[in-house]
Design a protein around this motif. Structure first.
Motif, short mmCIF file in Angstrom:
data_model
loop_
_atom_site.label_atom_id
_atom_site.label_comp_id
_atom_site.label_asym_id
_atom_site.label_seq_id
_atom_site.Cartn_x
_atom_site.Cartn_y
_atom_site.Cartn_z
N MET A 200 0.82 -1.21 0.00
CA MET A 200 0.00 0.00 0.00
C MET A 200 0.86 1.26 0.00
O MET A 200 0.64 2.19 -0.78
CB MET A 200 -0.92 0.01 1.23
N THR A 201 1.85 1.29 0.88
CA THR A 201 2.69 2.49 0.99
C THR A 201 3.66 2.60 -0.17
O THR A 201 4.02 3.72 -0.57
CB THR A 201 3.46 2.47 2.32
N ASN A 202 4.10 1.47 -0.75
CA ASN A 202 4.96 1.54 -1.93
C ASN A 202 4.23 2.15 -3.11
O ASN A 202 4.81 2.88 -3.93
CB ASN A 202 5.46 0.14 -2.30
N ALA A 203 2.93 1.84 -3.24
CA ALA A 203 2.14 2.35 -4.36
C ALA A 203 1.62 3.76 -4.12
O ALA A 203 1.20 4.44 -5.05
CB ALA A 203 0.96 1.42 -4.65
N ASN A 204 1.66 4.21 -2.85
CA ASN A 204 1.14 5.54 -2.50
C ASN A 204 2.16 6.25 -1.61
O ASN A 204 2.14 6.10 -0.38
CB ASN A 204 -0.20 5.42 -1.76
N PRO A 205 3.07 7.02 -2.20
CA PRO A 205 4.12 7.69 -1.42
C PRO A 205 3.61 8.62 -0.35
O PRO A 205 4.33 8.94 0.59
CB PRO A 205 4.91 8.46 -2.49
N GLY A 206 2.36 9.05 -0.46
CA GLY A 206 1.81 9.94 0.55
C GLY A 206 1.39 9.23 1.82
O GLY A 206 0.96 9.87 2.78
N LEU A 207 1.53 7.90 1.85
CA LEU A 207 1.13 7.12 3.02
C LEU A 207 2.35 6.54 3.72
O LEU A 207 3.39 6.29 3.10
CB LEU A 207 0.21 5.97 2.61
N PRO A 257 7.82 -7.70 -0.37
CA PRO A 257 8.78 -6.67 -0.77
C PRO A 257 9.28 -5.85 0.42
O PRO A 257 8.68 -5.85 1.50
CB PRO A 257 7.96 -5.79 -1.72
N GLU A 258 10.35 -5.16 0.19
CA GLU A 258 10.85 -4.22 1.18
C GLU A 258 10.21 -2.85 0.95
O GLU A 258 9.89 -2.50 -0.19
CB GLU A 258 12.38 -4.08 1.05
N PRO A 259 10.01 -2.09 2.02
CA PRO A 259 9.45 -0.73 1.83
C PRO A 259 10.36 0.11 0.95
O PRO A 259 11.58 0.06 1.06
CB PRO A 259 9.38 -0.19 3.27
N LYS A 260 9.74 0.89 0.04
CA LYS A 260 10.50 1.76 -0.86
C LYS A 260 10.02 3.19 -0.69
O LYS A 260 8.86 3.43 -0.38
CB LYS A 260 10.31 1.32 -2.32
N ASN A 261 10.90 4.11 -0.92
CA ASN A 261 10.54 5.52 -0.84
C ASN A 261 10.14 6.03 -2.22
O ASN A 261 10.85 5.84 -3.19
CB ASN A 261 11.72 6.34 -0.32
#
Length: 485
Positions: A200-207, A257-261
């Motif tokens: 979710m956060t990888n696909a939405n950088p605002g989260l 996956p690993e978290p990405k910025n």
């Protein structure tokens, strides 16, 4: 002579040897050629990385759970068949006998154990809080007094209720809907499983995501079976083996996956996220049109029969037609659809295909409405037409088919077109039982991208074009009929 006897003896020995070994070899050959027993797995492919649809490539359902199921069944000598449906319908599918087991990131809660049997856990997860980047909530206490979201029926829904004095707990059917609610500001945060939160956060950088302090879910993710299933012990044996030999660890490295910025798009609207998904969505057009055609034809045929019953003057037929119309117009279409899909195998033993169940439900429902429309059309035909036909000695059946019905259909053509338009639009309901129509495919793309607006807007445009084409064809037909007057 001795050589001759020796040769004959050897040949006789070989013949006897083959006679003895042949049946054994044949048995083994038959065993090798015997097809594997097929087990049906139910899953909701909107929960990446555990299960999702590879919409950009093959269109197959893939993920951690899918690989796990394939490995377990391969170890046990079974063949896997996957049945896609909404998460809320998985337990019902087990109880109805539509599937043999369920793998869909499902936790073995005490409530679920009253309805189904569970294997030993194959995966332990941690809960996390997903929120906007400017609000990084690290504990449940930090969410006090705020609106919190979670997937309906998930273990995270229970965790959401542990928030002290929440303003509200918003329960949604799909994880991508939670992203939309966070971005729109309707909820402050969502409680989500860790691997899903990373996607979710990888696909939405605002989260952003923050792990909750608890170490893991109480029961972990397990495989669900119908009560008394003979497969539970077999599966448990393989699960224990995979925990010991590191198979599950290898699958985790592959799928989690690993978290990405800044991995995804932070634009409010970005249609580039649909790149590669459009052909997959467009395949749903054929399913939607086929379903609409079958439903419309069934509704027209049954509606015509019911309308004749209503004007027949025969009391039992009139009562039947009136009761039928009352039932199908008085109950929700979604209830009729789910009843036909889940109750048919439970009551009759026939595993009705999802598309057939959808066609029947919509056709039977449409017939109830069309029966009144057709009856009104028949009653609107000038009585002189019927009197003239009777005077000429034309049989009743031929009179209705050749004289009355054509005129009635011409009178009610706009109403028939409206019914077809309604069928096209209402066809989106069939996605709840796993039919891969336009709406179902849009939901799959939303699950894969964690963005809703772009996929839904594309599908809305496709529906609009289909309705425009239908109404244009109807106008052409209506003009042609008028010229024939």
């Amino acid at each position: 002579m001795n050589k001759r006897k020796l040769y004959n003896g050897l040949m006789l020995a070989l013949v006897l040897l083959f006679a003895l070994i042949g049946p054994v070899m044949n048995v083994h050959a038959q065993e090798a050629e015997a097809p594997k027993k097929k087990l049906i797995m139910g899953t909701s492919p909107d929960f990446p990385p555990f299960e999702s649809v590879d919409a950009k490539n093959t269109g197959d359902i893939v993920g951690f759970d899918i690989d796990t199921a394939n490995l377990i069944l391969d170890e046990l000598g079974y063949e896997l068949q996957i049945q896609s449906m909404d998460f809320n319908g998985l337990i019902a599918a087990l109880q109805a006998g539509r599937v043999d087991f369920v793998m869909s990131g499902m936790s073995a809660t005490e409530e679920r154990k009253t309805s189904v049997d569970f294997s030993e856990p194959y995966y332990y997860a941690r809960n996390s809080i997903v929120s906007k980047a400017e609000h990084s909530y690290e504990t449940l206490e930090a969410l006090e007094g705020l609106v919190v979201g979670a997937q309906l029926g998930s273990i995270q829904e229970k965790v959401a209720y542990e928030v002290p004095n929440p303003a509200d707990v918003r329960k949604l059917n799909k994880v991508p809907d939670l992203v939309q609610e966070i971005n729109s500001g309707r909820i402050a945060a969502a409680i989500v499983e860790d691997a899903v939160a990373v996607d979710m956060t990888n696909a939405n950088p605002g989260l952003v995501m923050n792990f909750l302090p608890s170490e893991e879910l109480d029961n972990g993710y397990a495989i669900a079976f119908p009560k008394g299933s003979p497969y539970v012990e077999e599966f448990n044996t393989v699960i224990a083996k995979f925990h010991e030999d590191g198979t599950f660890e290898e699958l985790k490295q592959k799928w989690f996956p690993e978290p990405k910025n800044n991995a995804g798009s932070d634009k409010l609207i970005d249609f580039s996220v649909l790149e590669g998904y459009v052909p997959y969505i467009m395949k749903g057009v054929g399913v939607t049109l086929l379903f609409t055609l079958v439903s419309a034809l069934l509704g027209l045929i049954l509606g015509s029969i019911l309308s004749l019953f209503k004007i027949s003057g025969i009391k039992p037929l009139m009562w039947f037609a009136t009761g039928y119309t009352s039932i199908f117009r008085g109950t929700p279409l979604l209830v009729q659809l789910t009843l036909i899909y889940y109750a048919t195998p439970q009551l009759t033993g026939y595993d009705i295909p999802a598309l057939l169940a959808a066609g029947l439900a919509f056709g039977l429902n449409s017939a109830a409405y069309l029966s009144e429309t057709i009856r009104a059309g028949i009653m609107a035909v000038d009585k002189g037409q019927q009197e003239a036909a009777i005077a000429l000695g034309i049989p009743y059946r031929k009179m209705m088919i050749s004289i009355i019905f054509p005129q009635a259909l011409r009178n009610i053509l706009p109403a028939l077109v409206n019914e077809c338009v309604a069928l096209i639009k209402e066809s989106s309901l069939v996605s709840v039982i796993g039919v891969a129509d336009l709406m179902r495919r849009a939901d799959i793309v939303r699950a894969d991208t964690f963005r809703s607006f772009e996929a839904l807007l594309l599908v809305a445009a496709i529906y609009y074009v289909l309705v425009l084409i239908l109404t244009s064809l109807a106008r052409m037909l209506e003009r042609r009929l008028r010229r024939g007057d």
